[in-house]
Design an enzyme around this catalytic site. Structure first.
Site, PDB file in Angstrom:
ATOM      1  N   ILE A   1      70.091  26.231  57.676  1.00 54.72           N
ATOM      2  CA  ILE A   1      69.317  25.324  58.540  1.00 54.72           C
ATOM      3  C   ILE A   1      69.433  23.857  58.125  1.00 54.72           C
ATOM      4  O   ILE A   1      68.885  22.987  58.782  1.00 54.72           O
ATOM      5  CB  ILE A   1      67.833  25.732  58.590  1.00 54.72           C
ATOM      6  CG1 ILE A   1      67.181  25.633  57.210  1.00 54.72           C
ATOM      7  CG2 ILE A   1      67.675  27.123  59.196  1.00 54.72           C
ATOM      8  CD1 ILE A   1      65.677  25.839  57.238  1.00 54.72           C
ATOM      9  N   SER A   2      70.154  23.567  57.051  1.00 55.29           N
ATOM     10  CA  SER A   2      70.301  22.185  56.590  1.00 55.29           C
ATOM     11  C   SER A   2      71.169  21.388  57.560  1.00 55.29           C
ATOM     12  O   SER A   2      72.328  21.760  57.804  1.00 55.29           O
ATOM     13  CB  SER A   2      70.944  22.175  55.202  1.00 55.29           C
ATOM     14  OG  SER A   2      71.539  20.925  54.919  1.00 55.29           O
TER      15      SER A   2
END
Length: 220
Positions: free
Chosen positions: A10-11
């Site tokens: 999710i970065s």
């Protein structure tokens, strides 16, 4: 041996690299890292990247971190001359200008403002936070006054670098309607091979953000 990418799904910076990998069809082994559990502070990881940041690339012993450096390295190494980062000095300069703006101004103004909520230091979206986000998005709109993409008339790594952060903002509930050129650009990004995958990650971030903000509203 394949390239290895240490990342957190999710970065936004890691997702930018994933977008490039999908676009170029590179053979890459993905290794998820649990940052919260100390995955970037193990002896093995620190030997690759003493700054313990995500994403980190291992290209057969060549270790590189900072997503924007990884983006340009992968194109230069595995698809030299590609339109995503062409071997034309003036075109590269325009792309680098956007990448530097993203790193030094836009990303800090967006993620930096929202960090206290994600870190559970507050659950209030303040007027100051909204003003900073508006400033960041307004400045981005200026890059699109004459072009369909951020560094000219073609999709480049500059667009790949920005998309995950903007997609995350959209799914956190920030409306792009006030920024018509940016909204049009966002729609154009649907042509990317990894667009839907990235949207899924942005939705996860948005859901988490909204749940944290809702906690404050529930206590009002």
């Amino acid at each position: 041996m394949p390239i290895t990418l240490y990342y957190t799904p999710i970065s936004p910076p890691a997702r930018a690299v994933v977008l490039l990998i999908r676009e170029l069809g590179l053979n890459v082994e993905f290794k998820p890292v649990d940052v919260m559990a100390g995955g970037t502070r193990t002896e093995e990881f620190l030997q690759m990247n003493p700054e313990h940041t995500i994403p980190t690339l291992d290209d057969n012993g060549f270790h590189l971190w900072e997503s924007r450096a990884i983006l340009t390295y992968l194109v230069d190494s595995y698809a030299p001359g590609h339109d995503l980062y062409p071997n034309i000095p003036k075109e590269k300069a325009l792309i680098n200008r956007v990448l530097n703006h993203d790193l030094s101004a836009f990303y800090p103004k967006t993620v930096g403002q929202m960090a206290p909520i994600f870190q559970r230091q507050t659950s209030t979206v303040t007027d100051e936070m909204m003003a900073k986000l508006d400033e960041g998005l307004t400045n981005l709109e200026l890059f699109l006054v004459r072009n369909d993409w951020f560094a000219g008339e073609n999709l480049t790594v500059a667009d790949l670098s920005l998309l995950p952060t903007i997609a995350s903002l959209v799914h956190c509930g920030f409306d792009l309607a006030r920024y018509p050129r940016l909204a049009e650009w966002y729609s154009n990004c649907k042509v990317l091979k990894g667009f839907e995958e990235d949207q899924g990650c942005a939705q996860q971030i948005g859901g988490f953000f909204k749940s944290l903000v809702a906690q404050e509203q529930q206590h009002d």
